[in-house]
Design a protein around this motif. Structure first.
Motif, PDB file in Angstrom:
ATOM      1  N   THR A 155     -17.156  56.830 -68.213  1.00 34.53           N
ATOM      2  CA  THR A 155     -18.509  55.781 -68.072  1.00 34.53           C
ATOM      3  C   THR A 155     -20.022  55.690 -69.561  1.00 34.53           C
ATOM      4  O   THR A 155     -20.271  55.107 -69.307  1.00 34.53           O
ATOM      5  N   GLU A 156     -20.006  57.363 -69.186  1.00 32.34           N
ATOM      6  CA  GLU A 156     -21.702  57.686 -69.418  1.00 32.34           C
ATOM      7  C   GLU A 156     -21.759  57.083 -70.690  1.00 32.34           C
ATOM      8  O   GLU A 156     -22.432  56.779 -71.330  1.00 32.34           O
ATOM      9  N   GLU A 157     -19.996  58.027 -71.751  1.00 29.76           N
ATOM     10  CA  GLU A 157     -19.624  57.988 -73.324  1.00 29.76           C
ATOM     11  C   GLU A 157     -19.406  56.711 -73.495  1.00 29.76           C
ATOM     12  O   GLU A 157     -20.168  55.996 -74.557  1.00 29.76           O
ATOM     13  N   ALA A 158     -19.062  55.602 -72.719  1.00 31.32           N
ATOM     14  CA  ALA A 158     -18.785  54.265 -72.294  1.00 31.32           C
ATOM     15  C   ALA A 158     -20.144  53.571 -72.937  1.00 31.32           C
ATOM     16  O   ALA A 158     -20.395  52.431 -73.786  1.00 31.32           O
ATOM     17  N   LEU A 159     -21.365  54.570 -71.780  1.00 36.83           N
ATOM     18  CA  LEU A 159     -22.826  52.966 -71.955  1.00 36.83           C
ATOM     19  C   LEU A 159     -22.723  53.533 -73.339  1.00 36.83           C
ATOM     20  O   LEU A 159     -23.448  52.004 -73.759  1.00 36.83           O
ATOM     21  N   GLU A 160     -22.838  54.384 -73.419  1.00 34.15           N
ATOM     22  CA  GLU A 160     -24.173  54.744 -74.858  1.00 34.15           C
ATOM     23  C   GLU A 160     -23.333  53.949 -76.096  1.00 34.15           C
ATOM     24  O   GLU A 160     -23.890  54.316 -76.674  1.00 34.15           O
ATOM     25  N   ARG A 161     -22.008  54.047 -76.226  1.00 36.77           N
ATOM     26  CA  ARG A 161     -21.119  53.457 -77.761  1.00 36.77           C
ATOM     27  C   ARG A 161     -21.549  52.150 -77.809  1.00 36.77           C
ATOM     28  O   ARG A 161     -21.076  51.910 -78.613  1.00 36.77           O
ATOM     29  N   VAL A 178     -24.300  50.387 -58.423  1.00 40.17           N
ATOM     30  CA  VAL A 178     -23.946  51.278 -58.928  1.00 40.17           C
ATOM     31  C   VAL A 178     -25.496  52.137 -59.684  1.00 40.17           C
ATOM     32  O   VAL A 178     -26.293  51.909 -60.695  1.00 40.17           O
ATOM     33  N   ARG A 179     -25.601  53.805 -60.140  1.00 39.41           N
ATOM     34  CA  ARG A 179     -26.481  54.594 -59.767  1.00 39.41           C
ATOM     35  C   ARG A 179     -26.282  54.307 -61.680  1.00 39.41           C
ATOM     36  O   ARG A 179     -27.544  54.811 -62.265  1.00 39.41           O
ATOM     37  N   LEU A 180     -25.392  54.307 -62.239  1.00 38.59           N
ATOM     38  CA  LEU A 180     -25.473  54.342 -63.734  1.00 38.59           C
ATOM     39  C   LEU A 180     -25.852  53.891 -64.236  1.00 38.59           C
ATOM     40  O   LEU A 180     -27.150  53.817 -65.632  1.00 38.59           O
ATOM     41  N   PHE A 181     -25.838  52.750 -63.457  1.00 42.23           N
ATOM     42  CA  PHE A 181     -26.363  51.031 -64.227  1.00 42.23           C
ATOM     43  C   PHE A 181     -27.523  51.111 -64.243  1.00 42.23           C
ATOM     44  O   PHE A 181     -28.502  50.136 -64.766  1.00 42.23           O
ATOM     45  N   LYS A 182     -28.008  51.457 -62.703  1.00 41.44           N
ATOM     46  CA  LYS A 182     -29.783  51.378 -62.303  1.00 41.44           C
ATOM     47  C   LYS A 182     -30.290  51.910 -63.521  1.00 41.44           C
ATOM     48  O   LYS A 182     -31.912  51.772 -63.633  1.00 41.44           O
ATOM     49  N   GLU A 183     -29.587  53.454 -64.078  1.00 38.55           N
ATOM     50  CA  GLU A 183     -30.289  54.823 -64.567  1.00 38.55           C
ATOM     51  C   GLU A 183     -30.816  54.605 -65.692  1.00 38.55           C
ATOM     52  O   GLU A 183     -31.361  54.931 -66.280  1.00 38.55           O
ATOM     53  N   ASN A 184     -29.586  54.228 -65.902  1.00 37.01           N
ATOM     54  CA  ASN A 184     -29.107  54.471 -67.085  1.00 37.01           C
ATOM     55  C   ASN A 184     -29.351  52.985 -68.543  1.00 37.01           C
ATOM     56  O   ASN A 184     -28.943  52.716 -69.767  1.00 37.01           O
ATOM     57  N   VAL A 185     -29.489  52.030 -68.242  1.00 41.16           N
ATOM     58  CA  VAL A 185     -29.301  50.631 -68.813  1.00 41.16           C
ATOM     59  C   VAL A 185     -31.419  50.193 -68.491  1.00 41.16           C
ATOM     60  O   VAL A 185     -31.689  50.141 -67.526  1.00 41.16           O
ATOM     61  N   LYS A 186     -31.902  49.703 -69.666  1.00 38.40           N
ATOM     62  CA  LYS A 186     -32.753  48.896 -68.922  1.00 38.40           C
ATOM     63  C   LYS A 186     -32.779  47.981 -69.938  1.00 38.40           C
ATOM     64  O   LYS A 186     -32.212  47.315 -71.331  1.00 38.40           O
ATOM     65  N   ALA A 187     -33.896  46.736 -70.053  1.00 38.83           N
ATOM     66  CA  ALA A 187     -33.638  45.395 -71.016  1.00 38.83           C
ATOM     67  C   ALA A 187     -33.327  45.480 -72.125  1.00 38.83           C
ATOM     68  O   ALA A 187     -32.973  44.380 -72.567  1.00 38.83           O
ATOM     69  N   GLU A 188     -34.265  46.299 -72.867  1.00 40.14           N
ATOM     70  CA  GLU A 188     -33.965  46.534 -74.207  1.00 40.14           C
ATOM     71  C   GLU A 188     -32.866  46.946 -74.762  1.00 40.14           C
ATOM     72  O   GLU A 188     -32.925  46.848 -75.430  1.00 40.14           O
ATOM     73  N   ILE A 210     -21.904  39.906 -57.663  1.00 42.68           N
ATOM     74  CA  ILE A 210     -22.856  40.507 -57.224  1.00 42.68           C
ATOM     75  C   ILE A 210     -24.332  39.834 -57.679  1.00 42.68           C
ATOM     76  O   ILE A 210     -24.782  39.440 -58.378  1.00 42.68           O
ATOM     77  N   PRO A 211     -25.079  40.223 -56.380  1.00 41.73           N
ATOM     78  CA  PRO A 211     -25.810  39.325 -56.703  1.00 41.73           C
ATOM     79  C   PRO A 211     -27.778  40.025 -57.277  1.00 41.73           C
ATOM     80  O   PRO A 211     -27.635  40.569 -58.632  1.00 41.73           O
ATOM     81  N   ALA A 212     -27.776  38.154 -57.354  1.00 38.11           N
ATOM     82  CA  ALA A 212     -29.489  38.506 -58.687  1.00 38.11           C
ATOM     83  C   ALA A 212     -29.912  39.877 -58.397  1.00 38.11           C
ATOM     84  O   ALA A 212     -30.627  39.744 -57.626  1.00 38.11           O
ATOM     85  N   GLY A 213     -30.343  40.205 -59.118  1.00 38.22           N
ATOM     86  CA  GLY A 213     -31.898  41.206 -58.624  1.00 38.22           C
ATOM     87  C   GLY A 213     -31.214  42.706 -58.188  1.00 38.22           C
ATOM     88  O   GLY A 213     -31.911  43.394 -58.651  1.00 38.22           O
ATOM     89  N   THR A 214     -29.138  42.383 -58.670  1.00 38.75           N
ATOM     90  CA  THR A 214     -29.225  44.008 -58.230  1.00 38.75           C
ATOM     91  C   THR A 214     -29.454  45.294 -59.502  1.00 38.75           C
ATOM     92  O   THR A 214     -29.528  46.327 -59.457  1.00 38.75           O
ATOM     93  N   TYR A 215     -29.990  44.691 -60.790  1.00 41.32           N
ATOM     94  CA  TYR A 215     -29.747  45.737 -61.861  1.00 41.32           C
ATOM     95  C   TYR A 215     -31.448  44.750 -62.180  1.00 41.32           C
ATOM     96  O   TYR A 215     -30.943  44.093 -62.688  1.00 41.32           O
ATOM     97  N   ASP A 216     -32.602  45.916 -62.504  1.00 38.56           N
ATOM     98  CA  ASP A 216     -33.546  45.082 -62.959  1.00 38.56           C
ATOM     99  C   ASP A 216     -33.866  44.670 -64.708  1.00 38.56           C
ATOM    100  O   ASP A 216     -34.383  43.857 -65.254  1.00 38.56           O
TER     101      ASP A 216
END
Length: 313
Positions: A155-161, A178-188, A210-216
């Protein structure tokens, strides 16, 4: 007769296999490790590639008595009766408790609007041995959506790709957040949670949101599908039968503590959920006393999900 107690003097030791360090399974394992420590248990929590590995680890690996797996992986193991190894595993793997619905996270470029848009795309389906890997294959089999490439990377490699533009989307089956999506994804990063509304998929997997605002980085509510996470063990007959039963009793009696101090997904755990086709381990039932097994009538209908799984062998 072996008498066990829940006092800190009891020096039980159990091992639990979970998932990746940024997944919900692993966080649940750590929460249970903290709880059990106060009751005299040493619970060792192991990383893994996920549900497929976990089923086999509980069946075969020394020092692993417990594991968390996806219910569709359990269905896969139970239904493939033509394979002698899988048949024996199905006979020996027992359910301790059903836990919670795991939402299917489909994350990708922001120009992909729905699951059906994955036709002709490059899609990461996690490593072989993970529950996500099997679930993703089932989704495409059921829906008849055909990506250009299914890429078995973590999953981490997939996200970076995806960020780099060499993949279009990825699956991750895990309870939100999911911690991966909270910590490793930004709006930009300009990624999005992609809805799963395919009529064939939602006919056989529970619908979820998946509720609104679960991830920033993603503000809207997203419809998707889900699978049930399940705590399993091996069919022990002597000392470890009692230890697993005692473990289950401590978990059962401390749900409020877990909801207060653990991962947010503990608030959605339903230990009494009737998971079709899986009877609760008799060592757990005896320890809990008042919790009785419920066996639902067997359906005579052919389930296309299970038939699709068989075709994947």
């Amino acid at each position: 007769m072996i008498i066990l107690c829940t006092s800190p003097a009891f020096a039980g030791k159990l091992g639990m296999v979970t998932g990746g360090p940024k997944g919900t399974y692993y966080q649940f394992g750590l929460n249970l490790q903290e709880l059990m420590k106060t009751r005299g248990y040493e619970l060792e929590v192991f990383h893994s590639t996920g549900s497929v590995e976990n089923v086999y680890a509980v069946f075969k690996r020394p020092g692993v008595q417990l594991g968390i797996v996806q219910s569709d992986v359990l269905a896969f193991v139970a239904k493939v009766q033509t394979n002698p190894a899988l048949k024996r595993i199905a006979q020996k793997i027992k359910m301790v408790f059903p836990l919670y619905n795991e939402e299917i996270h489909l994350v990708g470029r922001n120009d992909i609007n729905d699951f059906d848009d994955l036709e002709g795309k490059r899609v990461a389906i996690d490593k072989e041995g993970s529950g996500t890997y099997l679930t993703a294959k089932l989704l495409f089999e059921i829906s008849q959506v055909k990506p250009a490439e299914l890429v078995p990377v973590g999953t981490e490699e997939a996200l970076e790709r995806i960020k780099a533009g060499t993949l279009d989307a990825m699956f991750y089956v895990a309870g939100y957040p999911v911690r991966l999506f909270k910590e490793n994804v930004k709006a930009e990063d300009k990624l999005k949670l992609i809805p799963i509304t395919n009529k064939n998929v939602v006919a056989f997997y529970p619908q979820a949101v998946i509720p609104a605002g679960t991830y920033d980085w993603h503000k809207e509510e997203v419809p998707t599908a889900a699978v049930k996470a399940v705590l399993i063990t091996y069919d022990y007959r002597f000392r470890q039968c009692g230890e697993v039963g005692q473990f289950a009793k401590i978990l059962y009696e401390n749900q409020d503590w877990l909801r207060q101090h653990g991962h947010p997904k503990w608030k959605n755990v339903d230990l009494s959920y009737e998971l079709k086709g899986w009877e609760q381990y008799d060592c757990v039932r005896r320890e809990l006393g008042t919790v009785k097994p419920v066996e639902l009538p067997k359906s005579k209908d052919v389930n296309p999900v299970l038939e699709a799984i068989k075709e994947l062998l």
